[in-house]
Each structure stands twice: as C-alpha cells, then as structure tokens.
Scaffold this motif. Sequence first.
Motif, PDB file in Angstrom:
ATOM      1  N   THR A 213     -50.493  14.521 -21.502  1.00 32.24           N
ATOM      2  CA  THR A 213     -52.033  14.080 -21.615  1.00 32.24           C
ATOM      3  C   THR A 213     -53.501  12.527 -21.755  1.00 32.24           C
ATOM      4  OG1 THR A 213     -52.293  12.559 -19.130  1.00 32.24           O
ATOM      5  CG2 THR A 213     -52.733  14.980 -19.389  1.00 32.24           C
ATOM      6  N   GLN A 214     -54.084  12.438 -21.493  1.00 31.31           N
ATOM      7  CA  GLN A 214     -55.463  11.969 -21.896  1.00 31.31           C
ATOM      8  C   GLN A 214     -56.359  11.525 -20.653  1.00 31.31           C
ATOM      9  OE1 GLN A 214     -56.768  10.231 -25.253  1.00 31.31           O
ATOM     10  NE2 GLN A 214     -58.550  10.873 -24.962  1.00 31.31           N
ATOM     11  N   ILE A 215     -57.136  12.405 -20.091  1.00 30.11           N
ATOM     12  CA  ILE A 215     -58.149  12.270 -19.361  1.00 30.11           C
ATOM     13  C   ILE A 215     -60.099  12.160 -19.882  1.00 30.11           C
ATOM     14  CG2 ILE A 215     -58.398  13.136 -16.944  1.00 30.11           C
ATOM     15  CD1 ILE A 215     -56.531  14.711 -16.349  1.00 30.11           C
ATOM     16  N   LYS A 217     -62.148  12.205 -21.979  1.00 29.41           N
ATOM     17  CA  LYS A 217     -62.561  12.004 -23.998  1.00 29.41           C
ATOM     18  C   LYS A 217     -60.923  13.457 -24.329  1.00 29.41           C
ATOM     19  CE  LYS A 217     -66.744  10.475 -24.758  1.00 29.41           C
ATOM     20  NZ  LYS A 217     -67.264  10.405 -23.629  1.00 29.41           N
ATOM     21  N   HIS A 218     -60.722  13.797 -23.750  1.00 27.84           N
ATOM     22  CA  HIS A 218     -59.569  15.032 -23.789  1.00 27.84           C
ATOM     23  C   HIS A 218     -58.771  14.792 -23.456  1.00 27.84           C
ATOM     24  CE1 HIS A 218     -63.061  18.346 -23.045  1.00 27.84           C
ATOM     25  NE2 HIS A 218     -62.991  18.116 -24.268  1.00 27.84           N
ATOM     26  N   VAL A 219     -57.245  15.410 -24.514  1.00 27.36           N
ATOM     27  CA  VAL A 219     -56.525  15.357 -24.809  1.00 27.36           C
ATOM     28  C   VAL A 219     -55.581  16.621 -24.378  1.00 27.36           C
ATOM     29  CG1 VAL A 219     -54.691  14.788 -26.721  1.00 27.36           C
ATOM     30  CG2 VAL A 219     -55.915  13.072 -26.894  1.00 27.36           C
ATOM     31  N   PHE A 220     -54.832  16.515 -23.220  1.00 30.87           N
ATOM     32  CA  PHE A 220     -54.409  18.230 -22.886  1.00 30.87           C
ATOM     33  C   PHE A 220     -52.896  17.996 -23.781  1.00 30.87           C
ATOM     34  CE2 PHE A 220     -57.321  16.850 -20.102  1.00 30.87           C
ATOM     35  CZ  PHE A 220     -58.082  17.840 -20.104  1.00 30.87           C
ATOM     36  N   ALA A 221     -52.296  19.221 -24.302  1.00 30.87           N
ATOM     37  CA  ALA A 221     -50.594  19.156 -24.276  1.00 30.87           C
ATOM     38  C   ALA A 221     -50.587  20.543 -24.583  1.00 30.87           C
ATOM     39  CB  ALA A 221     -51.326  19.117 -26.089  1.00 30.87           C
ATOM     40  N   ILE A 222     -49.372  20.514 -24.340  1.00 30.78           N
ATOM     41  CA  ILE A 222     -48.208  22.062 -24.116  1.00 30.78           C
ATOM     42  C   ILE A 222     -48.335  22.855 -25.523  1.00 30.78           C
ATOM     43  CG2 ILE A 222     -47.607  22.051 -21.737  1.00 30.78           C
ATOM     44  CD1 ILE A 222     -45.204  21.032 -23.090  1.00 30.78           C
TER      45      ILE A 222
END
Lengths: 222, 451
Positions: A213-215, A217-222
């Motif tokens: 997801t993106q919240i 400016k940050h993109v979150f990843a696994i």
Amino acid sequence: MAKKRVVKIVSIILIAFIFVFASANYISYRIVENSKISSVQTQADTKAIQQRLQNLGYYKGNIDGIYGPQTTAAVKKFQADYGLAQTGVVNSTTADYLGVNLGGNSSNDLYLIAKCIYAEARGEPYAGKVAVGAVILNRVKSPDFPNTIYGVVYQPWAFTAVYDGQINLEPNSECYQAAQDALNGWDPTYGCVFYYNPATATSQWIFSRKVVTQIGKHVFAI
Amino acid sequence: MEEKKSKVLISKKSFVTLIVFLVVLAIFAVTFSTLYAVNMQRLNTTNVNLEKVYQRTFYDLVDSVNNTENKLSKLVASTNSSYANTLLQDINDNVTNAEVQLSYLPISMNGISETTKFINQLGGYTRTLSNKTKDGTKLTTEEKSKLKELYNSIYGIKINLSKISKNINEGYVISANIDAGKEDYNNFTKDFKKIKNQYQDYPTMIYDGPFSDSTLNKEIKGLNFEVVSKEQAQSNLEELYPSCEIEYKATSNGKFETYDFEVDCEGVLLYAQLTKKGGKLLTLSAIRDGDDEVLSKEDAIVKAKEFLEKQDIQNMQCVWSDKIQADAYLNFAPEIDGVIVYPDLIKVKVDLKTGKIIGYEASTYYTNHTERNIQTATISKSSAESKIESEYQIKNTRLCLSPIEYEGEKLTYEIECTKKGDTYYFFVNAQTGEMENILKVIKTADGSKLM
C-alpha cells in the motif's frame, strides 16, 4: 589609498577566517551533538515520574521527559509530604513511594518507537506514522530481522534517521500516540517490513519487494 | 626619486601588515592543527574501542556457532530422549546468543537477512522440539533427517566464519571505513555477504513455534464474503460516519485486500480501510482532538458498543480497557453461551473529549472469526480455582476460549487474582485442569499492559 586597501583586505581575510573558524567549530559541535546517544532510560523514566506526579496533583507542567526546575520542585513537594529527604531527586525510595517503576521496559519501547516515527515520518499523515511504528514491530516478529525493538531500530543501515542522528530529536505528542497505537496492535500495512519514499529511494533492491500500500509519501512493502 | 621613496615606505608599512597577518595566520594554523590533533586522538581512541567491541562480538558469534554445530552433531547421534532434550535446550541458548551477536555486527540486513532468518528459525525449531521432548517423547525420523540438513547449513556457516577469523588475525579491521556511509564498505562486510551466497538454500522449517514459515502465513477465516465495489465500500463507510467527507486514497493488496479512504469529520482526519471482501471496516487510525477528558471510560464503552452494533457485530463484551491520556483503548470479544471468545478480538479507541471512535482494529477478528462448536467444561470452576496457590486472592473466574500460542484455541477458566497489589490472570484448561498460561498486569506511565 593603497595602505587602506591593504588594511581592508587584511580585515576581510581576518573576518572571513574568524567566520570560517567559528562555523567550522559550530558545525563540528552540531555533528557531535546530533550523533550523541541520548539517555533513553532517563527520559522515559522522567516522563513516568512527571505523569505520576501530575496524577497525584503535584505537577502542572508538560509531560516532556525534561527533568527541569518544575519537576524538581514537584518532587521536593512530594518528598516533603511523605516525610522523605527533600532532595528533588527520585532515588529508589522516592520511586517506591511514587509507585513508579524506574527503567520500566514498556515505556522505553514506546519512547524509542515514538522517536523513530518522529525522525522518519513527522511530515506524514497520522496513519502513515502508525504504519512506520507497525513496520518496526513487524520486523521484531519477522525471522529476517533482530528480535527486539532496540535491535530492529539500531540495526545497521536499517533506518536513515539512526544514521544522521535525527533519531535523537524529541518526538511530539502525535508520534507518541502513533507509537501507542502500533504497540496496541494497529497495523495499516498488514504485516509490511519495508517502506520507502519512491521519489527519493536510492536502493534498486528495495523496488523488488512486493508493494502492499501507499500512505502519504511512503510505499509499504513486504 | 620621491616616487620611489614613497613606494618603499608603503612597502614597509605593508610589510608590517603582512607580518601581523602572517602571525595571526600562524596562530590560527596552530589552533586548528592542535584541535585537529586532539580530535583525531579522540577519534582514534573511539575507533580502537569500537573495534574491540566488534571483534569481541564476532568471536562470541564464532563460539555460539561452533557450540551449535558441535551439539547438533551430538543430537543427530543421540538415541536417548532426555539427553536429546538437554542438547536441544543448549542449542537453543547458543542460537539465541548467535542471533543477538549477529545483529550487533555492522552488516546491513541486505547482507545477512537470510542468515538471520536461518538462525532465528533454527532457534524456533529447536525450542519447539525441546518442548516436545520434555516428557520423554522421542524425535521422529523426519525430525532427525531435518536436523541433519540443518547441521549441514550450520557447518557451512562455521567454515565461513573461520575463514573470516583467519582474515581478522591477518589484519582485517571490522570497523575500517565504517564512516563511508554505504553498506559494503570493507572486506569484512563483503565476506559476510558471501555466507549467504554460498548457502542460499537454507532448509525450510515448518513447525508450530516462533518464526516458523507456517505461522507467518496464517489463513484468514472470517472474510467469506463476495468482493464489493469501491463505491459500495465507501457507502458502508458513510453509514458509520454520516455527514463527513470521504475521499478514496489507495487500494491495499497485502494479507488483507482493502479500499483505503480518508474521512474528514469537522477537521478530524480518519484513515479507514475497508475489506474488498464484504466491504467491512478493518482498521481505522486517527489522532484525538485534544487532551480534555469529558467522558468516562464507561461512556466510551457504550459508544464503542453502538459502533460495533452498527456493523452487525453482536454480543461483544468489553474484556479489557485502558485509559492513556484522553484515549480510551477498549478490547471487545464476543460472549457465546457464557464463554468469552478471545481469538475474535476487536480493538476500539475512543476520544474521551468528543466520544468519537478514532481507532478500530479488526484484523485479529477477521483472521480468526468462524462458526465454532465450543465444547463444555469437564472440570468444575472450584476445582480449577484450587490450582491457584493460596497467597493469590481470587477476584473473578470466567470461562473463555483462549488462543494458546502455537497450539490453537483452548477452553480455559480465566481466574483473575491479586497479590500484593499486582494483578494476575491464570488460565486453567477446563478439560485437563492444566495451567496453560499466566498473564501479569504491568503498570507503566503509558497505561497497563498484559505480559
């Protein structure tokens, strides 16, 4: 005329020198100050003491973790009321009377997460702050990372804020609340262990991770 | 002539000025170089001390890995289950140390995450096997052959570490170029990465314990609904927050798949995530309005229950509550036939100034929620309470379904006790009478925690 010019030039050089010297000293001072390891335990303890004193009606100031004159005065007043030596310092006896557990582990964890959130995501929306806190806790649970909150935050090259010393800035109330939410199990990223700003990320490797997801400016990843 | 003379005169004056200038310059130069020398001296002392810490950590790591390798080889050879149990515990201790030592060394996660994962899983696996063999149960043939596989991997790590030790003895400095600001800054860190490259195929470990590959990918049981549109999800959200502005933000594709919205309620911004399956509210994050407390915790519980009922989540009881500044953190679990079902937990955060729901966390609920056949207790309440030592004062006893880590859900009596001002929760199995878990309430400045 020529003499005046020489004097002028010399003065300019001198002033320039003094300026360079002063700023060099100031910069090195700032670098040293920023990279100092702050006394985490003491600040977290101070917060606990202030909170307790406030609950008991002795302290009216902010819960800021700064052991200033207001805190000292409140401690003295408390010590007077309980027949303790009025030192203004919370030793183990005073801590027992206050019912404060010095060096309580949970507070330190909260403080460290709040600092990390402030340093890494203070300009992000609230959910983005909670998400950064959740990433720290997801890493603790993941086998790929160290198994404690301190281990994760201070893992080499894991967080830029630890590198440039921003981790030592005092977090604001919003970051505390975000850290508290994360510790209470909020995770808007559903288990992510990475985040980056796509506009500024330099590591090619990070782009290979699966984005969740993106919240903000940050993109979150696994 | 006169012109010449005046020229000489000026030269003389400027000569003086020049001398003054040079003297000042010299003073600066001396000050600078002294400061520089002092700083370099300090830096050098710091570096020497840092290097000592790194080398000590590295050699401790070598010891831990060597001990693990040695004991694992004995474990593979042993046929006595109580000796095997002792070895498993020793291996677990050494592996735990190795993990900590590994995390102290200045190597980026990029270089050691696979090795860290292997070490962590080896720790989790040996702990699980150690629990299993406590009562004399023997290791199975599959477990033995898995242990042989693990032995080969740890042996590989051992050989690599001894190569690095040799290099350190020949003059490698672990902290060399540490201030270079990039990840692979010297031969030590490069060599460490090679451990991963040579042993890329660490065996997969599936077991019921910490860090297992199986627990990382838990199946979601409670979302057996049709996928809804983004518009449908938004209208579900509108029902919960009427007269607020809702804006679509993102779609999340992780363990849960959700539509994410920002809700603006008179300046208070809420971030809401609703599942694609069924359009259910999954999480909600927001910050409270201020530090004023108008409502009590009890008022907050009423508000939270209303909020849950609006979403058709019935029979929820507040099972844990905590007030942190002006936030009420409330945990709800369903009560079915007098049994509290802890696995179906929903967390709600209420702003004590406005009474608004500013936090919601239902991922645990939707992961675990399912139709259950709750068994009946075969042990009476009083015989469960008799398991508690007499110095603990029993305050309350109730039946609950508890999620026991790595073992699943168990019907237990939850017995709330106090001792010297501390509160404890004992969980006694309602079928076997065994003590399954003990939780203690830890009071901190930031509220109470169950540990």
